[in-house]
Write a protein that holds these residues in place. Structure first.
Motif, PDB file in Angstrom:
ATOM      1  N   ASN A  67     -20.122  60.686  54.241  1.00 24.29           N
ATOM      2  CA  ASN A  67     -19.650  61.775  53.380  1.00 24.29           C
ATOM      3  C   ASN A  67     -18.544  61.337  52.431  1.00 24.29           C
ATOM      4  N   SER A  68     -18.388  60.025  52.214  1.00 18.89           N
ATOM      5  CA  SER A  68     -17.346  59.533  51.307  1.00 18.89           C
ATOM      6  C   SER A  68     -17.644  59.940  49.873  1.00 18.89           C
ATOM      7  N   ASN A  69     -16.583  60.129  49.112  1.00 20.45           N
ATOM      8  CA  ASN A  69     -16.731  60.522  47.712  1.00 20.45           C
ATOM      9  C   ASN A  69     -17.407  59.435  46.883  1.00 20.45           C
ATOM     10  N   VAL A  70     -17.364  58.188  47.350  1.00 21.27           N
ATOM     11  CA  VAL A  70     -17.855  57.078  46.532  1.00 21.27           C
ATOM     12  C   VAL A  70     -19.240  56.600  46.955  1.00 21.27           C
ATOM     13  N   ALA A  71     -19.814  57.180  48.004  1.00 18.24           N
ATOM     14  CA  ALA A  71     -21.137  56.755  48.451  1.00 18.24           C
ATOM     15  C   ALA A  71     -22.160  57.024  47.346  1.00 18.24           C
ATOM     16  N   GLY A  72     -22.855  55.969  46.911  1.00 17.70           N
ATOM     17  CA  GLY A  72     -23.887  56.124  45.900  1.00 17.70           C
ATOM     18  C   GLY A  72     -23.430  55.943  44.472  1.00 17.70           C
ATOM     19  N   ILE A  73     -22.149  55.641  44.228  1.00 23.93           N
ATOM     20  CA  ILE A  73     -21.675  55.444  42.858  1.00 23.93           C
ATOM     21  C   ILE A  73     -21.281  53.984  42.658  1.00 23.93           C
ATOM     22  N   SER A  74     -21.105  53.581  41.420  1.00 17.76           N
ATOM     23  CA  SER A  74     -20.857  52.180  41.099  1.00 17.76           C
ATOM     24  C   SER A  74     -19.380  51.824  41.258  1.00 17.76           C
ATOM     25  N   LEU A  75     -19.119  50.539  41.400  1.00 18.28           N
ATOM     26  CA  LEU A  75     -17.739  50.053  41.499  1.00 18.28           C
ATOM     27  C   LEU A  75     -16.966  50.356  40.213  1.00 18.28           C
ATOM     28  N   ARG A  76     -17.666  50.357  39.086  1.00 17.55           N
ATOM     29  CA  ARG A  76     -17.009  50.675  37.811  1.00 17.55           C
ATOM     30  C   ARG A  76     -16.449  52.096  37.832  1.00 17.55           C
ATOM     31  N   ASP A  77     -17.231  53.036  38.354  1.00 17.80           N
ATOM     32  CA  ASP A  77     -16.769  54.424  38.450  1.00 17.80           C
ATOM     33  C   ASP A  77     -15.638  54.561  39.473  1.00 17.80           C
ATOM     34  N   ILE A  78     -15.701  53.775  40.539  1.00 18.49           N
ATOM     35  CA  ILE A  78     -14.630  53.823  41.555  1.00 18.49           C
ATOM     36  C   ILE A  78     -13.321  53.332  40.952  1.00 18.49           C
ATOM     37  N   ASP A  79     -13.385  52.260  40.155  1.00 21.15           N
ATOM     38  CA  ASP A  79     -12.173  51.749  39.514  1.00 21.15           C
ATOM     39  C   ASP A  79     -11.529  52.807  38.623  1.00 21.15           C
ATOM     40  N   TRP A  84     -21.341  47.122  38.175  1.00 20.70           N
ATOM     41  CA  TRP A  84     -22.440  48.093  38.181  1.00 20.70           C
ATOM     42  C   TRP A  84     -23.074  48.229  39.563  1.00 20.70           C
ATOM     43  N   ARG A  85     -22.582  47.463  40.515  1.00 17.11           N
ATOM     44  CA  ARG A  85     -23.135  47.532  41.867  1.00 17.11           C
ATOM     45  C   ARG A  85     -22.776  48.859  42.516  1.00 17.11           C
ATOM     46  N   LYS A  86     -23.774  49.522  43.108  1.00 22.89           N
ATOM     47  CA  LYS A  86     -23.530  50.799  43.764  1.00 22.89           C
ATOM     48  C   LYS A  86     -23.105  50.590  45.211  1.00 22.89           C
ATOM     49  N   VAL A  87     -22.185  51.443  45.647  1.00 20.20           N
ATOM     50  CA  VAL A  87     -21.639  51.356  47.000  1.00 20.20           C
ATOM     51  C   VAL A  87     -22.467  52.238  47.921  1.00 20.20           C
ATOM     52  N   ARG A  88     -22.779  51.751  49.106  1.00 27.41           N
ATOM     53  CA  ARG A  88     -23.563  52.500  50.083  1.00 27.41           C
ATOM     54  C   ARG A  88     -22.719  52.792  51.322  1.00 27.41           C
ATOM     55  N   ALA A  89     -23.140  53.822  52.047  1.00 30.66           N
ATOM     56  CA  ALA A  89     -22.483  54.130  53.315  1.00 30.66           C
ATOM     57  C   ALA A  89     -22.588  52.929  54.246  1.00 30.66           C
ATOM     58  N   ILE A 118     -10.349  47.545  43.416  1.00 30.10           N
ATOM     59  CA  ILE A 118     -11.316  46.970  44.344  1.00 30.10           C
ATOM     60  C   ILE A 118     -11.491  45.499  43.963  1.00 30.10           C
ATOM     61  N   ILE A 119     -11.177  44.603  44.899  1.00 35.13           N
ATOM     62  CA  ILE A 119     -11.266  43.174  44.597  1.00 35.13           C
ATOM     63  C   ILE A 119     -12.418  42.499  45.338  1.00 35.13           C
ATOM     64  N   GLY A 120     -13.144  43.254  46.152  1.00 37.00           N
ATOM     65  CA  GLY A 120     -14.262  42.678  46.875  1.00 37.00           C
ATOM     66  C   GLY A 120     -14.921  43.722  47.750  1.00 37.00           C
ATOM     67  N   MET A 121     -16.019  43.353  48.367  1.00 36.96           N
ATOM     68  CA  MET A 121     -16.685  44.259  49.275  1.00 36.96           C
ATOM     69  C   MET A 121     -17.470  43.459  50.316  1.00 36.96           C
ATOM     70  N   VAL A 122     -17.803  44.134  51.399  1.00 33.38           N
ATOM     71  CA  VAL A 122     -18.602  43.530  52.462  1.00 33.38           C
ATOM     72  C   VAL A 122     -19.848  44.381  52.628  1.00 33.38           C
ATOM     73  N   MET A 148     -16.829  38.419  46.694  1.00 33.64           N
ATOM     74  CA  MET A 148     -15.633  38.479  45.862  1.00 33.64           C
ATOM     75  C   MET A 148     -16.050  38.793  44.428  1.00 33.64           C
ATOM     76  N   ALA A 149     -15.308  39.665  43.777  1.00 32.87           N
ATOM     77  CA  ALA A 149     -15.580  40.073  42.392  1.00 32.87           C
ATOM     78  C   ALA A 149     -17.031  40.485  42.202  1.00 32.87           C
ATOM     79  N   PRO A 150     -17.512  41.460  42.967  1.00 30.83           N
ATOM     80  CA  PRO A 150     -18.900  41.916  42.797  1.00 30.83           C
ATOM     81  C   PRO A 150     -19.089  42.588  41.441  1.00 30.83           C
ATOM     82  N   SER A 151     -20.321  42.704  41.025  1.00 31.43           N
ATOM     83  CA  SER A 151     -20.636  43.314  39.730  1.00 31.43           C
ATOM     84  C   SER A 151     -20.110  44.742  39.658  1.00 31.43           C
TER      85      SER A 151
END
Length: 595
Positions: free
Chosen positions: A198-210, A236-241, A220-224, A231-234
């Protein structure tokens, strides 16, 4: 000390029977004040007010709109929670806003402090003087004031005062630089937070999160993703739950970032999993244990208490010194959670971010660690590993569920008292009980949420105020005011009560002012043969309006250092504001509460 000395003097001189010396501590007003402070803490720690401020405050508005919204929010919050708590919550917002608007911190802090003071006079629970005034009305035999009896006059005064402050008054505030020694400032921390369903960022891009966290000074400097660190993901990459975001932010910005994005600290989730696994293992072991052990049943709650100590955890910054046993080892290597019962929430390093996960990142000399755990565990860890504590941090990890629960509890408590379903003391006491059961305020934190000096002051001065009335002192002072100054004029007498209350409130605690002035107000009204209601309301307004000194109200004291103010800086805005209060409140009092 002054309150207890006054009480002791009254007892020793026979003005207060010794059997009644401490009866003030059982007074409903004292109980109500304590309970309101606890419920306010629930709104604060759950993140309810943080979420409200982010939803209400404009992100890119100018000075007028930003200041108006901030001051109005402070005034509204102060009507339903302790105004000192409302001020403390919004202070960081004001300081951050001042930087964006190119103002000094004091130019926003003083308007905010005065607005929260004004907002407190709108309801019975907004400020302790209103509770005191209500209890004195009850003693006259006409019943206590209801929850919103203060609203007509209080709202008129608060609306006029806040409007004046935001349109004109803030320009009168001296532009002082922040004084005193600043708290420890570190580089930005690197931390990990998990994206929930139920996170606000689930399904949106890293650009929108920034874009969402641009104003918070976080990035955001990275993701797992699927246990693979990027490190330094695109952008435009969308974040998933289930993904883990690697966030760089200052310690003071972490809570806002987590709440804005709807994330939960990865280490907190891992701790919960570990606690649950231990509890399940203990239950399984108990079920498989021989029958001769049945006389020692497993206390599951005890097991959880031993493994989870979040109710009394603190956040502490530790610096890793040269020669520390930690050098080259990670939190996993030293079994941090198992051995010490602590969490490593974030690491600040003056170099490049590491490619390794937070828990497997080797420590280096000079690293700053943001640790969560009990004070004893942190002290033991620091001693064992040659680390030095630098600063204690406040981090309110938001919880949507607890925020809703805290808001509902406060609403129900206010509603039950407002509609006469329960006495105020009982209604708010039940609210505190519900807060403890639902853990919006952990039971261990309840006593810390209460401002005990205010409780002692109230409990000690209530018998003193009663002695003023029973001994004839209040009547004597009232007649002096009437005969020498008011000369029998009821309107002039009402004005004097208001002005004297305002004057005393600038020099001593507002609660004490209300306790001292209420008997005089009642005696003055009786001598004039008019209703006591407008005179008691005048005391409530006057006792709440302490704008001339830093000692008149705790909110004024709170901004003294951060605003860089001196003792004489308050009256520049305070005098015109108090004159406005008198001009607005007197005709409103006479209209709403006729003589």
């Amino acid at each position: 000390m002054v309150a207890i000395c006054s009480l002791a003097a009254c007892v020793l001189t026979g003005l207060v029977p010794s059997s009644d010396a401490f009866v003030g501590f059982s007074h409903p007003a004292v109980v109500t004040v304590a309970c309101v402070l606890v419920l306010s803490r629930g709104l604060q720690t759950s993140g309810a007010v943080d979420a409200l401020s982010r939803a209400v405050l404009p992100a890119r508005a100018g000075v007028l709109l930003s200041m108006s919204t901030l001051c109005a929010l402070g005034a509204v919050l102060s009507g339903f929670m302790n105004n000192v708590g409302a001020m403390a919550l919004l202070m960081p917002v004001a300081v951050q806003l001042a930087g964006r608007l190119n103002l000094t911190p004091g130019q926003l802090l003083m308007p905010l402090a005065f607005s929260t003071i004004l907002g407190g006079m709108t309801t019975m629970i907004g400020t302790p003087p209103n509770l005191i005034v209500s209890s004195f009305r009850d003693q006259t035999g006409t019943g206590s004031f209801a929850m919103f009896d203060f609203l007509p006059v209080g709202l008129a005064v608060a609306a006029a005062g806040v409007s004046f402050i935001t349109l004109i008054g803030w320009r009168l505030v001296p532009a002082r630089k922040q004084s005193g020694v600043k708290g420890f400032e570190s580089e930005a921390y690197i931390t990990e937070a998990r994206v929930l369903e139920n996170s606000n960022v689930a399904g949106i891009s890293l650009r929108d999160i920034d874009k969402m966290i641009d104003e918070i000074d976080a990035q955001i400097i990275g993701m797992v993703h699927n246990d693979v660190r990027m490190m330094a993901p695109s952008a435009w990459r969308k974040v998933r739950a289930g993904d883990i975001l690697v966030i760089e932010a200052e310690a003071k910005s972490l809570a806002v970032t987590l709440s804005t994005l709807g994330l939960e600290l990865e280490e907190a989730i891992e701790q919960e999993k570990a606690d649950q696994n231990k509890a399940n293992d203990a239950v399984e072991n108990q079920e498989n244990a021989p029958n001769n052990d049945v006389d020692e049943p497993l206390d599951k709650s005890k097991e959880q208490d031993q493994t989870k100590t979040s109710d009394h955890n603190v956040l502490m910054e530790l610096a890793v010194l040269p020669g520390s046993p930690l050098l080259g080892r990670s939190a996993t290597d030293i079994m941090l959670r198992t051995r010490y019962g602590m969490n490593l929430l974030a690491v600040s390093r003056y170099g490049k971010p590491s490619l390794s996960r937070l828990r497997s990142r080797p420590f280096r000399s000079g690293d700053l660690l943001l640790m969560q755990g009990s004070p004893e565990a942190i002290a033991e860890f620091a001693s064992d590993n040659n680390c030095v504590p630098l600063a204690k941090r406040e981090l309110r990890i938001p919880s949507k569920r607890k925020a809703w629960e805290a808001g509902i509890i406060m609403t129900l408590a206010v509603g039950a008292a407002a509609f006469g379903l329960l006495p105020a003391a009982i209604s708010f006491a039940l609210g505190v009980l519900a807060s403890m059961v639902l853990r919006t305020v952990p039971p261990r934190s309840v006593y810390n949420a209460i401002d005990w000096p205010v409780i002692v002051l109230l409990g000690a001065l209530i018998p003193v105020a009663g002695a003023m009335e029973s001994s004839g002192t209040a009547d004597l002072m009232a007649r002096f005011l009437l005969n020498n100054m008011a000369q029998g004029n009821a309107v002039l007498g009402l004005t004097l009560i208001l002005v004297v209350s305002m004057f005393l409130s600038d020099l001593m605690n507002n609660t004490a002012t209300a306790a001292v002035m209420c008997p005089i107000a009642i005696a003055t009204a009786a001598a004039l043969g008019v209703s006591t209601d407008p005179f008691l309301m005048a005391v409530a307004i006057g006792a709440s309006c302490a704008f001339l000194t830093p000692i008149g109200h705790q909110n004024n004291t709170l901004i003294l250092g951060p605003g860089g103010f001196g003792f004489g800086d308050y009256w520049k805005l305070g005098i015109p504001l108090e004159l406005l209060v008198i001009a607005i409140s007197l005709p409103t009092l006479l209209w709403v509460w006729p003589l």
